[in-house]
Scaffold this active site. Structure first.
Site, PDB file in Angstrom:
ATOM      1  N   GLY A  17       0.814  -1.212   0.000  1.00 14.31           N
ATOM      2  CA  GLY A  17       0.000   0.000   0.000  1.00 14.31           C
ATOM      3  C   GLY A  17       0.846   1.260   0.000  1.00 14.31           C
ATOM      4  CD  GLU A  36       9.885  -1.299   4.803  1.00 15.87           C
ATOM      5  OE1 GLU A  36       8.695  -1.094   4.544  1.00 15.87           O
ATOM      6  OE2 GLU A  36      10.262  -2.054   5.729  1.00 15.87           O
ATOM      7  CB  THR A  43       3.960  -8.551   4.280  1.00 12.30           C
ATOM      8  OG1 THR A  43       4.116  -7.789   5.479  1.00 12.30           O
ATOM      9  CG2 THR A  43       3.625  -9.988   4.629  1.00 12.30           C
ATOM     10  CB  CYS A  44       3.153  -8.631  -0.842  1.00  8.30           C
ATOM     11  SG  CYS A  44       2.744  -9.430  -2.394  1.00  8.30           S
ATOM     12  CB  CYS A  49       1.893 -12.670  -2.359  1.00  6.49           C
ATOM     13  SG  CYS A  49       1.283 -11.268  -1.419  1.00  6.49           S
ATOM     14  CE  LYS A  52       0.852 -17.525  -1.406  1.00 10.47           C
ATOM     15  NZ  LYS A  52      -0.170 -17.054  -0.504  1.00 10.47           N
ATOM     16  CE1 TYR A 100       6.535  -2.848  -4.506  1.00 16.17           C
ATOM     17  CE2 TYR A 100       7.768  -4.545  -5.672  1.00 16.17           C
ATOM     18  CZ  TYR A 100       6.577  -4.063  -5.169  1.00 16.17           C
ATOM     19  OH  TYR A 100       5.421  -4.785  -5.345  1.00 16.17           O
ATOM     20  CB  ALA A 116       9.129   6.609  10.136  1.00 14.95           C
ATOM     21  CE1 TYR A 179      -2.851 -15.926   2.457  1.00 13.94           C
ATOM     22  CE2 TYR A 179      -4.407 -15.073   4.050  1.00 13.94           C
ATOM     23  CZ  TYR A 179      -3.306 -14.893   3.250  1.00 13.94           C
ATOM     24  OH  TYR A 179      -2.647 -13.691   3.230  1.00 13.94           O
ATOM     25  CD  GLU A 183      -1.498 -19.710   0.779  1.00 18.21           C
ATOM     26  OE1 GLU A 183      -2.262 -19.238  -0.069  1.00 18.21           O
ATOM     27  OE2 GLU A 183      -0.668 -19.013   1.384  1.00 18.21           O
ATOM     28  N   GLY A 263      -2.629 -16.176  12.743  1.00 13.92           N
ATOM     29  CA  GLY A 263      -3.216 -14.860  12.520  1.00 13.92           C
ATOM     30  C   GLY A 263      -2.138 -13.785  12.488  1.00 13.92           C
ATOM     31  CB  ALA A 342      -6.269 -17.559  -4.927  1.00 19.21           C
ATOM     32  CG  HIS A 437     -15.323 -29.330 -24.466  1.00 16.70           C
ATOM     33  ND1 HIS A 437     -15.820 -29.804 -23.270  1.00 16.70           N
ATOM     34  CD2 HIS A 437     -15.053 -30.402 -25.244  1.00 16.70           C
ATOM     35  CE1 HIS A 437     -15.861 -31.125 -23.329  1.00 16.70           C
ATOM     36  NE2 HIS A 437     -15.401 -31.508 -24.513  1.00 16.70           N
ATOM     37  CD  GLU A 442     -16.309 -27.705 -20.783  1.00 18.05           C
ATOM     38  OE1 GLU A 442     -17.116 -27.464 -21.683  1.00 18.05           O
ATOM     39  OE2 GLU A 442     -15.432 -28.599 -20.873  1.00 18.05           O
TER      40      GLU A 442
HETATM   41  C1  LIG Z   1       2.737 -15.785   4.262  1.00 20.04           C
HETATM   42  C2  LIG Z   1       1.844 -14.764   3.619  1.00 20.04           C
HETATM   43  C3  LIG Z   1       1.284 -15.016   2.380  1.00 20.04           C
HETATM   44  C4  LIG Z   1       0.470 -14.080   1.786  1.00 20.04           C
HETATM   45  N1  LIG Z   1      -0.064 -14.376   0.569  1.00 20.04           N
HETATM   46  C5  LIG Z   1      -0.862 -13.467  -0.045  1.00 20.04           C
HETATM   47  C6  LIG Z   1      -1.385 -13.751  -1.333  1.00 20.04           C
HETATM   48  O1  LIG Z   1      -1.169 -14.814  -1.903  1.00 20.04           O
HETATM   49  N2  LIG Z   1      -2.157 -12.807  -1.919  1.00 20.04           N
HETATM   50  C7  LIG Z   1      -2.425 -11.599  -1.300  1.00 20.04           C
HETATM   51  O2  LIG Z   1      -3.112 -10.775  -1.885  1.00 20.04           O
HETATM   52  N3  LIG Z   1      -1.941 -11.336  -0.070  1.00 20.04           N
HETATM   53  C8  LIG Z   1      -1.160 -12.233   0.555  1.00 20.04           C
HETATM   54  N4  LIG Z   1      -0.644 -11.942   1.795  1.00 20.04           N
HETATM   55  C9  LIG Z   1      -1.042 -10.677   2.460  1.00 20.04           C
HETATM   56  C10 LIG Z   1      -0.237  -9.502   1.926  1.00 20.04           C
HETATM   57  O3  LIG Z   1       1.134  -9.765   2.041  1.00 20.04           O
HETATM   58  C11 LIG Z   1      -0.624  -8.252   2.696  1.00 20.04           C
HETATM   59  O4  LIG Z   1      -2.010  -8.082   2.647  1.00 20.04           O
HETATM   60  C12 LIG Z   1       0.036  -7.013   2.128  1.00 20.04           C
HETATM   61  O5  LIG Z   1       1.430  -7.137   2.113  1.00 20.04           O
HETATM   62  C13 LIG Z   1      -0.387  -5.770   2.927  1.00 20.04           C
HETATM   63  O6  LIG Z   1       0.272  -4.645   2.439  1.00 20.04           O
HETATM   64  P1  LIG Z   1       0.538  -3.408   3.401  1.00 20.04           P
HETATM   65  O7  LIG Z   1       1.092  -2.327   2.532  1.00 20.04           O
HETATM   66  O8  LIG Z   1      -0.662  -3.107   4.195  1.00 20.04           O
HETATM   67  O9  LIG Z   1       1.624  -3.902   4.443  1.00 20.04           O
HETATM   68  P2  LIG Z   1       3.014  -4.628   4.253  1.00 20.04           P
HETATM   69  O10 LIG Z   1       3.190  -5.180   2.899  1.00 20.04           O
HETATM   70  O11 LIG Z   1       3.144  -5.542   5.400  1.00 20.04           O
HETATM   71  O12 LIG Z   1       4.070  -3.441   4.381  1.00 20.04           O
HETATM   72  C14 LIG Z   1       4.277  -2.762   5.568  1.00 20.04           C
HETATM   73  C15 LIG Z   1       5.706  -2.298   5.612  1.00 20.04           C
HETATM   74  O13 LIG Z   1       5.860  -1.330   6.645  1.00 20.04           O
HETATM   75  C16 LIG Z   1       7.116  -1.512   7.247  1.00 20.04           C
HETATM   76  N5  LIG Z   1       7.067  -0.888   8.577  1.00 20.04           N
HETATM   77  C17 LIG Z   1       6.331  -1.277   9.633  1.00 20.04           C
HETATM   78  N6  LIG Z   1       6.465  -0.402  10.636  1.00 20.04           N
HETATM   79  C18 LIG Z   1       7.309   0.553  10.198  1.00 20.04           C
HETATM   80  C19 LIG Z   1       7.824   1.741  10.777  1.00 20.04           C
HETATM   81  N7  LIG Z   1       7.449   2.127  11.998  1.00 20.04           N
HETATM   82  N8  LIG Z   1       8.693   2.486  10.073  1.00 20.04           N
HETATM   83  C20 LIG Z   1       9.052   2.108   8.804  1.00 20.04           C
HETATM   84  N9  LIG Z   1       8.576   1.005   8.208  1.00 20.04           N
HETATM   85  C21 LIG Z   1       7.701   0.238   8.887  1.00 20.04           C
HETATM   86  C22 LIG Z   1       7.296  -3.013   7.286  1.00 20.04           C
HETATM   87  O14 LIG Z   1       8.661  -3.374   7.417  1.00 20.04           O
HETATM   88  C23 LIG Z   1       6.693  -3.414   5.938  1.00 20.04           C
HETATM   89  O15 LIG Z   1       7.691  -3.481   4.935  1.00 20.04           O
HETATM   90  C24 LIG Z   1       0.204 -12.849   2.425  1.00 20.04           C
HETATM   91  C25 LIG Z   1       0.766 -12.572   3.676  1.00 20.04           C
HETATM   92  C26 LIG Z   1       1.577 -13.520   4.262  1.00 20.04           C
HETATM   93  C27 LIG Z   1       2.184 -13.219   5.609  1.00 20.04           C
END
Ligand SMILES: Cc1cc2nc3c(=O)[nH]c(=O)nc-3n(C[C@H](O)[C@H](O)[C@H](O)COP(=O)(O)OP(=O)(O)OC[C@H]3O[C@@H](n4cnc5c(N)ncnc54)[C@H](O)[C@@H]3O)c2cc1C
Length: 459
Positions: A17, A36, A43-44, A49, A52, A100, A116, A179, A183, A263, A342, A437, A442
């Protein structure tokens, strides 16, 4: 536009995001900073994602090798190197981290590779003690795996560590019903690890159509995953070469590693939210309105930190919408009703819209169309696996309000079905569409007879 602030827009968190929002704001001409504390992509890209899905591909080869025999193939000696997989995965992710970074730099975003936190509503404290100010702040810090509180459970790992295991254990215990848990069970099992899967509830994948969780449990057991419901680890301790888990049913389980996938918690601790007065809910998630604004006028939040729909494309869309609204004079709302998603389990699952249960509550009278069959590929491979596909239709309008599938290619199929549901397609329009088909897909356009309505339950 920055006036007395260092930045027009400061993004905390460079994940799905945050990166999208910063990039779009930069492209609209705003002066943008982003902090960051770990790796760009969040995470993704780093522990979600992407790795994985790469692991899922690795796992799938095991099944393909087995299935090939029925098609006449004789394969030679096979071996699998976990370390090669990890090294190659790490290399790919390092490449993505670079992509990125370049995308952000290309949009003129100033990147701070540090943590931050908020000092007040307009001031951000960086890891080195520096302070910067911003007119508007976006919090996109995501979530973090939740750990259980039972004694010794700190000896286990979470998904974060699972992506960097040095060696594969002989036996792993996976805990959780969501999920991520299923997985990982599928991945480890296919890669040759014996898997015990524990879940405190009675059926997997809460929130998904019940048929999917039940079918997946059946398939997991066919694969000889030792799946145990209503069981948790009540104590974990170190043994010579592994761990000993005392289970809630009193049994003892010797295992190499325990993976807790129970969770995720929004990462709001120590973020300085109280200094800025930003409100959180009981789970620690930041509370936002329909425009992703917190209770503080100039502070926004998107993605997993708001703990609503925790998926990468949702975080990206939310971040994009905020940047467009603030700096691009564009307004758009995200529909949350028909988000396709998925589970990369084995077999995979995909879904869009209402579960049968939720549709009955929302729409009252619904028709349910369901089919279950052995995938064509397995007629020759001999694999004992069943595909289930299901459509849920609002009887009043004939609109298809839910589509669910477990079976090969489900995620690839569901993306297109998701477009149809978002467009408001009716069952008649599904029926009028010619099938491709021979495919499993289908079936979604050839389901003719609804299931009989369920027998009324006594209240
Ligand atoms: C194992 C696993 C598998 C997944 N598989 C899927 C999938 O197949 N499809 C799917 O759509 N989603 C999947 N997800 C979920 C997906 O990864 C998250 O929904 C998505 O990354 C959320 O994006 P975000 O921007 O909210 O947060 P994030 O991607 O988590 O990014 C947050 C970032 O903020 C940084 N941060 C945190 N606090 C601070 C701070 N104070 N100062 C500076 N930086 C900071 C963190 O280091 C991190 O890099 C999966 C998640 C996991 C754990």
């Amino acid at each position: 536009m920055a006036e007395r602030y260092d930045f027009d827009y400061f993004v905390i968190g460079g994940g799905s995001g945050g990166v999208r929002s910063a990039r779009i704001a930069g492209a609209h001409g705003a002066k943008v900073g982003l902090a960051e504390e770990r790796d760009l992509g969040g995470t993704c890209v780093n522990v979600g994602c992407v790795p994985k899905k790469l692991f899922t591909y690795a796992a799938h080869f095991a099944h393909d090798f087995e299935d090939a025999a029925g098609y006449g193939w004789t394969l030679g000696e096979r071996s699998f190197s976990w370390r090669t997989l990890i090294e190659n995965k790490n290399r790919e992710i390092a490449r993505l981290n670079g992509v990125y970074r370049r995308l952000l730099e290309g949009a003129g975003v100033e990147i701070f590779d540090t943590r931050a936190t908020l000092e007040d509503t307009h001031t951000i404290r960086l890891g080195d003690g520096r302070k910067v100010t911003a007119r508007t702040i976006l919090i996109a810090v995501g979530g973090w795996p939740t750990r259980p509180s039972e004694p010794g459970t700190e000896l286990g790992i979470t998904s974060n560590e699972a992506f960097f295991l040095e060696d594969l254990p002989k036996h792993i215990t996976v805990c959780g019903g969501g999920y991520i848990a299923v997985e990982f069970s599928g991945i480890f099992k296919a890669l040759g690890v014996e898997v015990t899967h524990l879940y405190r509830g009675r059926s997997l994948l809460r929130g998904f159509d019940r048929d999917l969780g039940q079918s997946l449990a059946t398939e997991m057991m066919k694969q000889k995953i030792d799946l145990r419901f209503e069981t948790i680890i009540s104590r974990l301790s170190q043994t010579g070469d592994g761990l000993a888990a005392t289970l809630s049913d009193g049994r003892l389980l010797e295992t190499g590693t325990v993976l807790f996938a129970i969770g995720r918690t929004p990462m709001t601790e120590g973020l300085g939210l109280e200094k800025a007065g930003v409100a959180r809910d009981a789970m620690g998630a930041i509370v936002v309105d329909a425009e992703y604004k917190t209770n503080i006028d100039n502070i926004y939040a998107v993605g997993d930190v708001t703990n609503r729909v925790n998926l990468t494309p949702v975080a990206i869309a939310e971040g994009h919408i905020v940047a467009d609204r603030l700096f691009g004079n564009r307004s758009r709302a995200l529909g949350y009703e028909f988000i396709p998603t998925a589970v990369f389990s084995n077999p995979p699952i995909a879904t869009v819209g209402y579960t049968e249960e939720a549709a009955r509550k929302t729409y009252g009278a619904v028709d349910v169309y369901r089919t279950s069959f052995r995938p064509m590929k397995h007629t020759l491979s001999g694999r004992d696996e069943r595909t289930v596909m299901k459509l849920v239709v609002d009887k009043g309008t004939d609109r298809v309000v839910g589509a669910h599938m477990i079976g090969p290619d489900a995620p690839e199929i569901m993306q297109g079905v998701g477009i149809a549901l978002n467009a408001g397609a009716t069952k008649a329009q599904f029926d009028a569409t010619i099938g491709i088909h021979p495919t499993a897909a289908e079936e979604f356009v050839t389901l003719r007879t609804p299931l009989p309505p369920p027998a009324p339950t006594e209240d």
